[in-house]
Enzyme design. Structure first.
Site, PDB file in Angstrom:
ATOM      1  N   ASP A  34       0.720  -1.615   0.254  1.00 51.89           N
ATOM      2  CA  ASP A  34       0.127  -0.315  -0.109  1.00 51.89           C
ATOM      3  C   ASP A  34       0.835   1.237   0.304  1.00 51.89           C
ATOM      4  O   ASP A  34       1.653   0.670   0.402  1.00 51.89           O
ATOM      5  CB  ASP A  34      -0.617   0.481   1.214  1.00 51.89           C
ATOM      6  CG  ASP A  34      -1.546   0.919   1.779  1.00 51.89           C
ATOM      7  OD1 ASP A  34      -2.276   1.408   0.275  1.00 51.89           O
ATOM      8  OD2 ASP A  34      -1.660   1.550   2.860  1.00 51.89           O
TER       9      ASP A  34
ATOM     10  N   ASP B 200      -0.351   5.187   1.044  1.00 52.39           N
ATOM     11  CA  ASP B 200      -0.114   6.327   2.485  1.00 52.39           C
ATOM     12  C   ASP B 200       0.373   5.764   3.851  1.00 52.39           C
ATOM     13  O   ASP B 200      -1.177   4.147   3.836  1.00 52.39           O
ATOM     14  CB  ASP B 200      -1.908   6.506   2.286  1.00 52.39           C
ATOM     15  CG  ASP B 200      -2.339   7.386   0.595  1.00 52.39           C
ATOM     16  OD1 ASP B 200      -1.266   8.443   0.466  1.00 52.39           O
ATOM     17  OD2 ASP B 200      -2.481   7.221   0.040  1.00 52.39           O
TER      18      ASP B 200
HETATM   19  C1  BG6 Z   1      -5.882   5.549   0.170  1.00 51.32           C
HETATM   20  C2  BG6 Z   1      -5.934   6.393   1.530  1.00 51.32           C
HETATM   21  O1  BG6 Z   1      -4.827   5.070  -0.199  1.00 51.32           O
HETATM   22  O2  BG6 Z   1      -6.208   6.755  -0.978  1.00 51.32           O
HETATM   23  C3  BG6 Z   1      -6.830   7.102   1.908  1.00 51.32           C
HETATM   24  O3  BG6 Z   1      -5.449   5.225   2.536  1.00 51.32           O
HETATM   25  C4  BG6 Z   1      -7.527   8.070   0.613  1.00 51.32           C
HETATM   26  O4  BG6 Z   1      -6.845   7.498   3.217  1.00 51.32           O
HETATM   27  C5  BG6 Z   1      -7.626   7.426  -0.353  1.00 51.32           C
HETATM   28  O5  BG6 Z   1      -8.730   8.446   0.524  1.00 51.32           O
HETATM   29  C6  BG6 Z   1      -7.972   7.565  -1.670  1.00 51.32           C
HETATM   30  O6  BG6 Z   1      -7.033   8.802  -1.915  1.00 51.32           O
HETATM   31  P1  BG6 Z   1      -6.887   9.973  -3.635  1.00 51.32           P
HETATM   32  O7  BG6 Z   1      -5.694  10.499  -3.257  1.00 51.32           O
HETATM   33  O8  BG6 Z   1      -7.065   9.561  -4.906  1.00 51.32           O
HETATM   34  O9  BG6 Z   1      -7.948  11.192  -2.681  1.00 51.32           O
HETATM   35 MG    MG Z   2      -2.112   3.421   3.629  1.00 51.69          MG
END
Ligand code: BG6
Ligand code: MG
Length: 217
Positions: free
Chosen positions: A10, A12
């Protein structure tokens, strides 16, 4: 025993400490809707796609919005998030993650990204990590958000490796759920109390190398 041939990360909160910026940007949206948003509620958003996260926040506020209003709110959140990550660099990588990626390469493991974020490629490019990945699957490639295993299954297909021979690294309860549903091995990054379905939990990659995978599995 199934030999480990590949890892899916993953992004984030696993590779880079951007989960805190998602939290900050969602908190702003939630507070404007009159919701007391906190870290505990945020656990439900980790790993969840942008629109699904917004739907969750709207359900907490007990308000209904039109599709246009929802797109506007999601765009505002993303613009705030992009401002927060505008100056990120390798200092924001989780401790030890770079050494672990190098060690995986040295030992011929395949590596994929399995992220719900539509900003994943931008972030990997910014911190110059893209070349490590044999496959990158992100929020632009999937229709079902975690806890659906789609993102990891697509990673497994792209790598040509069966889920039972892959370890997924996840910081999100819904991400762990997705990995287990897909038949993957899963190591949680964070606190055990949030990641109880993972095979093993650790708080980061400090001193963690491929030989430690053999110790766990
Ligand atoms: C995930 C995060 O990786 O991506 C979430 O854990 C986030 O918090 C999701 O909402 C979507 O991300 P993005 O950057 O497309 O808004
Ligand atoms: Mg994550």
């Amino acid at each position: 025993m199934n030999a480990i041939k590949a890892c899916i990360f993953d992004l984030d909160g696993v590779i880079i400490d951007t989960a805190k910026y998602h939290f900050k940007a969602w908190s702003e949206i939630a507070e404007n809707l009159g919701i007391q948003f906190d870290q505990k509620l945020n656990e439900n958003l980790k790993g969840v796609g942008r629109m699904e996260s917004l739907d969750y926040i709207l359900s907490l506020a007990n308000v209904t919005k039109s599709d246009e209003e929802k797109i506007e709110l999601a765009t505002t959140k993303n613009n705030n998030y992009l401002k927060l990550i505008a100056n990120i660099d390798r200092k924001e990588l989780l401790n030890g993650v770079l050494s672990f990626l190098d060690d995986l390469k040295k030992n011929n493991f395949l590596i994929a990204l399995g992220s719900s974020s539509k900003n994943a490629k931008l972030i990997l490019d910014t911190v110059q990590l893209s070349p490590y990945f044999d496959a990158i699957i992100d929020g632009n490639d999937t229709t079902h958000s975690k806890p659906d295993p789609e993102v990891f299954i697509k990673g497994s297909v792209a790598l040509g490796v069966s889920p039972k021979n892959i370890v997924v690294f996840e910081d999100a309860p819904k991400g762990v759920e997705a990995a287990k549903k897909g038949g993957f091995k899963c190591i949680g990054i964070g606190e055990w109390k949030n990641l109880i379905h993972a095979d093993y939990v650790m708080d980061g990659f400090s001193n963690f190398l491929t030989k430690d995978l053999a110790r766990i599995y």
